[in-house]
Scaffold this motif. Structure first.
Motif, PDB file in Angstrom:
ATOM      1  N   ASP A 108       0.827  -1.210   0.000  1.00 26.21           N
ATOM      2  CA  ASP A 108       0.000   0.000   0.000  1.00 26.21           C
ATOM      3  C   ASP A 108       0.867   1.267   0.000  1.00 26.21           C
ATOM      4  OD1 ASP A 108       0.903  -0.643   2.557  1.00 26.21           O
ATOM      5  OD2 ASP A 108      -0.755   0.378   3.541  1.00 26.21           O
ATOM      6  N   SER A 111       2.957   1.924  -3.329  1.00 20.66           N
ATOM      7  CA  SER A 111       2.233   2.266  -4.548  1.00 20.66           C
ATOM      8  C   SER A 111       1.387   3.515  -4.320  1.00 20.66           C
ATOM      9  CB  SER A 111       1.396   1.082  -5.031  1.00 20.66           C
ATOM     10  OG  SER A 111       0.478   0.703  -4.053  1.00 20.66           O
ATOM     11  N   ASN A 112       1.589   4.183  -3.198  1.00 20.55           N
ATOM     12  CA  ASN A 112       0.886   5.435  -2.934  1.00 20.55           C
ATOM     13  C   ASN A 112       1.683   6.600  -3.537  1.00 20.55           C
ATOM     14  OD1 ASN A 112       0.008   7.871  -1.763  1.00 20.55           O
ATOM     15  ND2 ASN A 112      -0.877   6.761  -0.038  1.00 20.55           N
ATOM     16  N   PRO A 113       1.107   7.279  -4.530  1.00 22.82           N
ATOM     17  CA  PRO A 113       1.891   8.305  -5.254  1.00 22.82           C
ATOM     18  C   PRO A 113       2.459   9.398  -4.351  1.00 22.82           C
ATOM     19  CG  PRO A 113      -0.164   7.864  -6.408  1.00 22.82           C
ATOM     20  CD  PRO A 113      -0.252   7.147  -5.104  1.00 22.82           C
ATOM     21  N   LYS A 114       1.765   9.717  -3.278  1.00 27.56           N
ATOM     22  CA  LYS A 114       2.257  10.761  -2.384  1.00 27.56           C
ATOM     23  C   LYS A 114       3.594  10.335  -1.763  1.00 27.56           C
ATOM     24  CE  LYS A 114       0.675  13.577   1.407  1.00 27.56           C
ATOM     25  NZ  LYS A 114       1.125  14.876   0.861  1.00 27.56           N
ATOM     26  N   GLN A 117       6.341   9.670  -4.614  1.00 27.91           N
ATOM     27  CA  GLN A 117       6.883  10.932  -5.131  1.00 27.91           C
ATOM     28  C   GLN A 117       7.948  11.479  -4.185  1.00 27.91           C
ATOM     29  OE1 GLN A 117       4.096  14.149  -5.793  1.00 27.91           O
ATOM     30  NE2 GLN A 117       5.698  15.508  -6.497  1.00 27.91           N
ATOM     31  N   MET A 148       8.440   7.549 -10.333  1.00 32.85           N
ATOM     32  CA  MET A 148       8.513   8.852  -9.670  1.00 32.85           C
ATOM     33  C   MET A 148       9.958   9.378  -9.624  1.00 32.85           C
ATOM     34  SD  MET A 148       5.521   9.971  -9.019  1.00 32.85           S
ATOM     35  CE  MET A 148       3.841   9.345  -8.964  1.00 32.85           C
TER      36      MET A 148
ATOM     37  N   ARG B  23      -5.392  17.905  -3.340  1.00 29.92           N
ATOM     38  CA  ARG B  23      -5.477  17.752  -1.882  1.00 29.92           C
ATOM     39  C   ARG B  23      -5.973  19.051  -1.278  1.00 29.92           C
ATOM     40  NH1 ARG B  23      -2.829  18.027   3.062  1.00 29.92           N
ATOM     41  NH2 ARG B  23      -0.792  18.804   2.428  1.00 29.92           N
ATOM     42  N   ALA B 150      -3.339   8.689 -10.455  1.00 29.57           N
ATOM     43  CA  ALA B 150      -3.575   8.736  -9.012  1.00 29.57           C
ATOM     44  C   ALA B 150      -2.878   9.949  -8.406  1.00 29.57           C
ATOM     45  CB  ALA B 150      -3.070   7.454  -8.357  1.00 29.57           C
ATOM     46  N   LYS B 151      -1.667  10.220  -8.872  1.00 27.09           N
ATOM     47  CA  LYS B 151      -0.936  11.370  -8.350  1.00 27.09           C
ATOM     48  C   LYS B 151      -1.692  12.667  -8.662  1.00 27.09           C
ATOM     49  CE  LYS B 151       3.220  14.026  -8.610  1.00 27.09           C
ATOM     50  NZ  LYS B 151       2.575  15.172  -9.262  1.00 27.09           N
ATOM     51  N   ILE B 155      -4.846  10.646  -4.891  1.00 28.13           N
ATOM     52  CA  ILE B 155      -5.403   9.448  -4.244  1.00 28.13           C
ATOM     53  C   ILE B 155      -4.461   8.265  -4.438  1.00 28.13           C
ATOM     54  CG2 ILE B 155      -7.822  10.193  -4.462  1.00 28.13           C
ATOM     55  CD1 ILE B 155      -8.121   8.488  -6.930  1.00 28.13           C
ATOM     56  N   PRO B 156      -4.625   7.176  -3.666  1.00 28.09           N
ATOM     57  CA  PRO B 156      -3.735   6.019  -3.830  1.00 28.09           C
ATOM     58  C   PRO B 156      -4.034   5.221  -5.096  1.00 28.09           C
ATOM     59  CG  PRO B 156      -4.892   5.960  -1.699  1.00 28.09           C
ATOM     60  CD  PRO B 156      -5.563   6.993  -2.544  1.00 28.09           C
ATOM     61  N   MET B 157      -3.062   4.393  -5.473  1.00 28.48           N
ATOM     62  CA  MET B 157      -3.228   3.474  -6.593  1.00 28.48           C
ATOM     63  C   MET B 157      -3.081   2.051  -6.064  1.00 28.48           C
ATOM     64  SD  MET B 157      -0.591   2.715  -9.735  1.00 28.48           S
ATOM     65  CE  MET B 157       0.683   2.173  -8.593  1.00 28.48           C
TER      66      MET B 157
END
Lengths: 269, 269
Positions: A108, A111-114, A117, A148, B23, B150-151, B155-157
């Motif tokens: 999780d 793979s979360n872009p936040k 990045q 990223m 966001r 997603a970025k 939100i998450p991917m």
């Protein structure tokens, strides 16, 4: 063209820079965009430069000469990077992340872009000076972080695959042994994706024995690519001797204690 | 704290907004950052808003109320999106991209962060109003575009996988038939990755018969997720009847003529 105010130009310039990290942008491109004098733009740029520096929010690099211009490096302060990696570690220490077999659940987060990045920008900061032409990874958990990192460096990403598809065209394939899975695997890279002599940065999510990174390196040598560095999100403390010598890790995983439900992981940033 | 000038604040605010697309950010966060009055910041925000609008470089959305704040939507003008997609089409039409079997070589383009970011922002613009909670794709060619979508949406991917790994924890698996490969495949999604009732946006690189998108939809129904939309970079013109009804495509591939070396592809943007 309607006259554009300084604050408006700065908004637009920041939008262009942040969308094009590490890409050389000439003053001429902005002159065309706003229809104003180069001297006016130079003042705008000076404002942006000092502000980014003051806030620790990146660097504006000036490249002199006829092919010169400006490059926005999206590198945050070391302090800010440390805070991010510490919060990632805290999250990974949660005992509900311990899976049967002593695996750590990271899917999780990675793979979360936040999060990817932020970590990609840390890799970019570390490897930028080595001037990579391309980021190379292997499917599939490495793709989001490699993507990223490539974005932060303003360069393409290529992905080695375990299963070849007809849509890849002709490919080069090598075999390797992954320590995590302890079995022979193969990885393939489309012939068209890399050019001879390109400077490659290897990025992956996890390193235990280094077999996968070594596999990517072997594959790259078939393309006569030059490896300028290897970055992984997590490296395990054991085995200390990896199959690759020189790599950069964001975190070290010391132990996953399934009996006492303790994840021993530390940020290296 | 040293007094910070308007131009400097605008640089910093733009850096924060562009790093955190979609966001919600409160004015209070900026007050803490600069130590200035809310009224001063409101003026800064007004400048940014009008500049973005004038330049067609995105939107600053104001959310009123106690939980209110501002949201930067990184959506470029339709004209700018059209130009990008036309240049992508031009590149894809090059006859050296035709592979044996009538396949079109797209791997380099669809893993190039510059291109995937632009396309991800187009998907984000189209699907934003449907308020997705998560972007769902299937490995591996869909990952870079899904990640950038997603970025852009903040939100998450999550990624469904063909091969389950121990590090995924418990998974749900379904079988499906992909029209491209014309064989039965399976895809699995980690149980932990989705929560009941989440609003899912499906993003993939390519759609022929729609079998893969249908497979993802079937998998999502096992999680009681609500599908709010499906986006693909390329959909083939044939078969006209796909296994999913409602999808959004950036380009239509009409034909790959291997004899005459002609790729007939058109932007739909």
């Amino acid at each position: 063209m309607e006259r554009i105010k300084r604050t408006e130009r700065i908004v637009a310039i920041m939008r262009v820079f942040t969308s094009n990290p590490c890409r050389l942008i000439t003053l001429g491109e902005f002159v065309d965009m706003f229809g104003c004098a180069k001297s006016t733009l130079s003042e705008d740029i000076a404002h942006i430069k000092s502000s980014l520096l003051k806030m620790g929010m990146g660097t504006l690099e000036t490249v002199n000469g006829t092919n010169g211009g400006l490059r926005f490096l999206p590198f945050n302060s070391d302090e800010s990077d440390r805070l991010i990696m510490e919060s990632v570690c805290e999250e990974l220490k949660k005992n509900e992340r311990i899976l049967p077999g002593g695996y750590l659940y990271t899917t999780d987060m990675f793979s979360n872009p936040k999060i990817t990045q932020a970590m990609g920008e840390i890799f970019a900061k570390h490897f930028y000076a080595r001037k990579p032409d391309v980021v190379v990874t292997v499917e599939s958990m490495g793709v989001p972080i490699a993507s990223m990192t490539a974005k932060a460096l303003g360069i393409p990403m290529v992905t080695a695959r375990h299963n070849i598809k007809a849509s890849e065209g002709s490919t080069v394939t090598i075999n390797y042994v992954s320590a995590s899975s302890n079995r022979m695997q193969s990885m393939s890279l489309s012939r068209r994706l890399l050019h001879r002599g390109e400077r490659a940065l290897i990025i992956d999510d996890f390193m235990k024995g280094g077999g996968t990174a070594k596999g990517i390196a072997d594959l790259l040598s078939e393309f006569d690519a030059e490896i300028v560095g290897t970055g992984v999100i997590i490296a395990t403390e054991e085995p200390k001797k990896k199959l690759v010598d020189d790599f950069y890790q964001l975190m070290t995983l010391y132990n996953v204690d399934t009996d006492n439900k303790i994840v021993d992981i530390k940020s290296r940033i």
